[in-house]
Design an enzyme around this catalytic site. Structure first.
Site: not given
Ligand code: PMP
Length: 417
Positions: A132, A209, A212, A235, A373
């Protein structure tokens, strides 16, 4: 080991579970909602909504700065969430858990407070092609300031990290390695334990990270052997604007503050301010107190259902969805790794992802379309966008059937025979 593991598993009652999520019973464009955008953000059970509501109705005050009863109640809700989060990820100490607004803040904190002061010209940060943007761009920003670079390890056509290549790229210039536990586009589960072992052998800290992963599987940061672990609350049933960063104590102790302000100091003087110990050193300003009351309720809810039951149900949903989708003419699935989490990215020949998602919405089906993203991953697959159906334990086989039927219907409108 977490005591919860030994609790008898509660029966998995999908009807009761769905009744706990008020939003799941609404309609969209006159159709029953099929919510398959869980990797974007999950829906919230009543207990989480009520915890936030109760906080504002009964306990609202600021944290850690008032001796009155309400101040104590708010502080105990906030600090209680830290205790819950520490247990949730099996952190060795609650003081290693920084409460943040989500993974994006957690990773930026590591980028500016850990990486930037250490990076020199010629150094590198290693990440992967499947990340991401939150696990790419912060590294690029600090690398550019230091004259360092960001390298990305490749993946294969199934969407699996090529682990040997990752290890080849772990050269002495690499000062930090960063991987997703689970890909938000592919559902691929990376072999974090193995990666952590190799990073440790080479003396390179590893950030994971876990955005997910935390909604789907029990996290054990000690068992994984990583150095930093980032999660995001929204999430995993909790309110938006909540999250956490876990880091090893010795790393946190050596990190300067990232944000300055109230609550993160020991003493402020114009001839030299001193800072609080972790975790408070990294929590300047008034936090999302009500949100963290919701985090505690979200963790209680997940614990109540149990990750064994969640995993079994979600894998059965994933199998069903994968085989039903595979029968559609012209389907291309992205991410077919063994043991993946229930995230399915796909395209249908001749139809644009955004057009399909818009028409699916009219059928009551919420899926995400776009780059998720993850531009470098889209570049790897040579596509601008995909559709993504991401499932949660409160989804059903019937919803998958409705989604696939809707997809058949709308694709007939878009795909020329
Ligand atoms: N890393 C991953 C793998 C994600 O899926 C996401 C959210 N789509 C994020 C980071 C960012 O998370 P947040 O916007 O809640 O900070």
């Amino acid at each position: 080991m977490n005591a919860k593991l030994h609790d008898p598993a509660p029966p998995f009652d999908i009807v009761r579970i769905r009744a706990d999520f008020p939003l799941l019973s609404r309609t969209v464009h006159g159709k029953p909602l099929v919510y398959f955008d869980n990797a974007n953000t999950s829906q919230k059970p009543r207990s989480v909504i009520e915890a936030v509501d109760r906080h504002y109705r009964e306990h609202n005050a600021n944290v850690a700065r008032a001796v009155h009863q309400l101040g104590e109640e708010a502080t105990s809700a906030y600090e209680g969430a830290r205790d819950r989060l520490a247990r949730f990820i099996n952190a060795p100490s609650r003081d290693e858990v920084i409460l943040t607004s989500g993974t994006t803040q957690s990773i930026n904190l590591v980028a500016y407070s850990y990486a930037l002061p250490r990076l020199k010209a010629g150094d590198a940060i290693l990440t992967t092609v499947m990340e991401h943007h939150a696990n790419i761009v912060p590294w690029q920003l600090v690398a550019a300031r230091a004259g360092a670079t960001v390298k990305a390890a490749p993946i294969d056509a199934n969407g699996e990290l090529i682990v040997e290549k990752f290890f080849e790229l772990l050269t002495p210039e690499v000062k930090l390695a960063c991987v997703a536990h689970v890909s938000n586009v592919l559902g691929t589960v990376n072999p974090v334990r193995e990666i952590a072992r190799e990073c440790r052998r080479r003396g390179i800290p590893l950030l994971v990270d876990g955005s997910q992963a935390a909604p789907h599987r029990r996290i054990d940061v000690q068992g994984l052997g990583c150095d930093f672990y980032a999660i995001t609350g929204h999430k995993m049933l909790a309110p938006t604007g909540t999250g956490a960063l876990w880091a090893r104590r010795e790393l946190l102790e050596a990190m300067p503050p990232f944000f300055g302000g109230g609550e993160m100091i020991r003493e402020v003087r114009f001839d030299g301010t001193t800072f609080a110990e972790p975790p408070h050193r990294f929590e300047a300003g008034t936090p999302n107190i009500a949100g963290f009351a919701g985090v505690a309720a979200a963790i209680d809810y997940l614990d109540g259902v149990g990750f064994d039951a969640i995993g079994t149900h979600e894998q059965s949903l994933l199998d069903h969805a994968t085989s039903a989708l595979s029968e559609l003419p012209g389907i291309r699935l992205f991410g077919t790794a063994a043991g993946k989490e229930p995230v399915i990215s796909f395209l249908l020949d001749g139809a644009h992802a955004n057009d399909l998602a818009t028409l699916l919405d009219l059928e009551g089906v919420a899926v995400r379309s776009g780059h998720h993203c993850a531009h470098p991953l889209m570049q790897f697959f040579g596509v601008p966008a995909t559709l993504r159906a991401s499932l949660a334990f409160y989804n059903t086989h019937e919803e998958i059937d409705a989604f696939v039927a809707a997809l058949r219907k709308v694709s007939r409108l878009l795909v020329a025979p």
